[in-house]
Design a protein around this motif. Structure first.
Motif, PDB file in Angstrom:
ATOM      1  N   GLY A  53       7.046  -3.275   6.219  1.00 33.78           N
ATOM      2  CA  GLY A  53       8.241  -2.844   5.503  1.00 33.78           C
ATOM      3  C   GLY A  53       8.028  -2.742   4.009  1.00 33.78           C
ATOM      4  N   THR A  54       7.367  -3.750   3.438  1.00 32.00           N
ATOM      5  CA  THR A  54       7.143  -3.748   1.986  1.00 32.00           C
ATOM      6  C   THR A  54       6.079  -2.741   1.567  1.00 32.00           C
ATOM      7  N   LEU A  55       5.176  -2.417   2.490  1.00 37.56           N
ATOM      8  CA  LEU A  55       4.059  -1.528   2.145  1.00 37.56           C
ATOM      9  C   LEU A  55       4.546  -0.142   1.733  1.00 37.56           C
ATOM     10  N   HIS A  56       5.571   0.361   2.430  1.00 37.85           N
ATOM     11  CA  HIS A  56       6.061   1.710   2.130  1.00 37.85           C
ATOM     12  C   HIS A  56       6.710   1.788   0.753  1.00 37.85           C
ATOM     13  N   ILE A  57       7.239   0.666   0.274  1.00 37.24           N
ATOM     14  CA  ILE A  57       7.774   0.624  -1.082  1.00 37.24           C
ATOM     15  C   ILE A  57       6.649   0.358  -2.079  1.00 37.24           C
ATOM     16  N   ALA A  58       5.712  -0.517  -1.698  1.00 34.38           N
ATOM     17  CA  ALA A  58       4.645  -0.946  -2.612  1.00 34.38           C
ATOM     18  C   ALA A  58       3.684   0.184  -2.961  1.00 34.38           C
ATOM     19  N   ILE A  59       3.364   1.037  -2.001  1.00 34.40           N
ATOM     20  CA  ILE A  59       2.367   2.089  -2.249  1.00 34.40           C
ATOM     21  C   ILE A  59       2.784   3.010  -3.400  1.00 34.40           C
ATOM     22  N   PRO A  60       3.983   3.616  -3.367  1.00 33.08           N
ATOM     23  CA  PRO A  60       4.352   4.470  -4.515  1.00 33.08           C
ATOM     24  C   PRO A  60       4.468   3.697  -5.829  1.00 33.08           C
ATOM     25  N   PHE A  61       4.934   2.426  -5.769  1.00 31.13           N
ATOM     26  CA  PHE A  61       5.011   1.603  -6.969  1.00 31.13           C
ATOM     27  C   PHE A  61       3.627   1.438  -7.607  1.00 31.13           C
ATOM     28  N   LEU A  62       2.633   1.094  -6.786  1.00 31.33           N
ATOM     29  CA  LEU A  62       1.289   0.842  -7.309  1.00 31.33           C
ATOM     30  C   LEU A  62       0.614   2.130  -7.773  1.00 31.33           C
ATOM     31  N   VAL A  63       0.833   3.214  -7.038  1.00 23.16           N
ATOM     32  CA  VAL A  63       0.262   4.499  -7.454  1.00 23.16           C
ATOM     33  C   VAL A  63       0.772   4.871  -8.839  1.00 23.16           C
ATOM     34  N   GLU A  64       2.072   4.682  -9.048  1.00 23.19           N
ATOM     35  CA  GLU A  64       2.651   5.008 -10.354  1.00 23.19           C
ATOM     36  C   GLU A  64       2.144   4.066 -11.445  1.00 23.19           C
ATOM     37  N   SER A  65       2.097   2.754 -11.154  1.00 20.59           N
ATOM     38  CA  SER A  65       1.696   1.777 -12.179  1.00 20.59           C
ATOM     39  C   SER A  65       0.227   1.912 -12.577  1.00 20.59           C
ATOM     40  N   TYR A  66      -0.611   2.427 -11.660  1.00 21.66           N
ATOM     41  CA  TYR A  66      -2.025   2.609 -11.987  1.00 21.66           C
ATOM     42  C   TYR A  66      -2.349   4.042 -12.409  1.00 21.66           C
TER      43      TYR A  66
END
Length: 417
Positions: free
Chosen positions: A253-266
């Protein structure tokens, strides 16, 4: 008397199914192909609808409402879908589900073609589409034990889940190409054709299905209570649900939110986002590929090791500050996840009584999917409170690992299955 007839019929079917490979099991092959068309159609619907909402009014809130309409009623109806799967022939349920979905997609095609699709209409159709899918899942998975031998259940589940993952990844790609070439309405039209093909392939007259095991029908609420009581009485099923909920809530569940967050932050691009989503899908497919060839004996213990592997990979995912490495780590998360749900699916199908199979599988589906919205909301809320996404992910992984350690220590019965 009736249960005796069902048991006799099942033994006769088993004797025939043991002697033929899955590739020559006509019923399984038809169910397999119908599943491909159905899942591709559903994922095309989600992708096309998402793009239509964004391109039509560019409203993030409208998109959120549509996604909630498509997912929350689906989750809410899953247990009732299991009751229906136990009451009626599963081929009839799947046929009606796909046929009505095809009608809804045809309606979307006509409305988009004539510029008549409003947000309210889209919300209603999305809710209907999601609710229908809540009936298809329990019916299809609870039918597998009826059409393959017990010794083939693991391979059948691995193949079925593997193609499900491939189809769900393929749907957005097909929808994207179609929207680019022939527009949103064209994508809805092709999704409608695929849903209709799925309905035709699973048409009850084409499929040989045994008699319905549940003969004494009661009120739906009473049957739901019976299903819940049945699961509560099984230590194995209760432990397995905890395992699935831990995976779903703390990882998937958290992965689908985490992936776009991390892509943007990096400093990544939409292409990096696509690579990660594809890597997750490939990992799931690779895991199901292994499980389609290697027979697992201790299914409970295997699912706990799979959960441990997914959580450890998730810790690495939270710590690695490099997009390429993150893409590789996501593959191993997906690979490990396959070793959680397929062994448990198979063991649950082996142990659950025929007359309870639909309700058992619907509750398992609920455990696999029902905590996604909560994860989305929690991660989004914590992030909005200026808590770094890496800290959130590490916290989730740590709690998940604690739960897994307790299960390794306490759930001895589960591990012996």
């Amino acid at each position: 008397m009736l249960h005796g007839f069902v048991s006799f019929y099942r033994r006769q079917e088993e004797n025939g199914m043991e002697s033929q490979p899955l590739s020559k099991n006509r019923t399984f092959v038809l169910l397999f192909i119908a599943g491909i068309f159905g899942v591709v159609s559903f994922s095309m619907f989600l992708t096309t609808t998402t793009w239509f909402v964004i391109s039509d009014n560019g409203s993030a809130s409208a998109l959120g409402l549509v996604l909630i309409a498509a997912t929350v009623p689906r989750i809410a109806m899953m247990i009732f879908g299991g009751v229906v799967a136990d009451r009626y022939k599963k081929t009839s349920i799947m046929f009606i589900t796909n046929f009505v979905q095809a009608i809804l997609l045809l309606l979307l095609f006509i409305l988009v073609q004539n510029d008549g699709l409003s947000t309210v209409l889209l919300l209603v159709i999305a809710a209907g589409f999601g609710m229908l899918d809540a009936f298809f899942g329990p019916a299809s998975t609870s039918m597998i034990p009826k059409i393959v031998a017990k010794s083939q259940l693991q391979r059948a589940n691995a193949l079925f889940q593997g193609v499900d993952q491939v189809s769900f990844v393929a749907g957005p790609i097909v929808a994207g190409v179609l929207m680019e070439s022939i527009g949103v309405s064209g994508s809805y039209f092709i999704a409608m054709v695929l849903a209709l093909l799925s309905a035709v392939i699973i048409y009850p007259r084409f499929i040989r299905e045994g008699p319905v095991a549940l003969q004494e029908k009661q009120k739906p609420v009473q049957e739901i209570k019976q299903g819940l009581a049945y699961i509560r009485s099984s230590r194995f099923l209760m432990t397995g649900l905890v395992v699935l909920i831990t995976l779903n809530f703390f990882v998937f569940g958290t992965l689908h939110i985490a992936i776009p967050f991390l892509v943007e932050s990096y400093g990544g691009s939409p292409l990096n986002l696509s690579y990660m989503e594809a890597s997750l899908g490939l990992g799931l497919v690779a895991g199901t590929g292994v499980l389609s060839t290697v027979l697992i004996n201790k299914k409970g213990r295997t699912s706990l090791f799979g959960l441990s592997g997914a959580l450890i990979a998730y810790v690495v995912f939270a710590l690695v500050p490099h997009l390429t490495m993150l893409t590789i780590v996501v593959f191993f998360i997906g690979f490990s996840m396959s070793f959680v749900f397929i062994p448990f699916f198979t063991a649950a199908q082996e142990q659950a009584a025929d007359f309870m199979m639909g309700r058992v599988m619907s509750i398992i589906f609920l455990a696999m999917n029902g905590f996604d919205p909560i994860s989305y909301a929690l991660v989004s809320g914590l992030s909005a409170a200026n808590i770094p996404i890496q800290t959130i992910l590490l916290s989730f992984a740590a709690i998940g690992l604690i739960i897994t350690a307790v299960l390794f220590r306490k759930a001895k019965t589960y591990q012996s299955m």
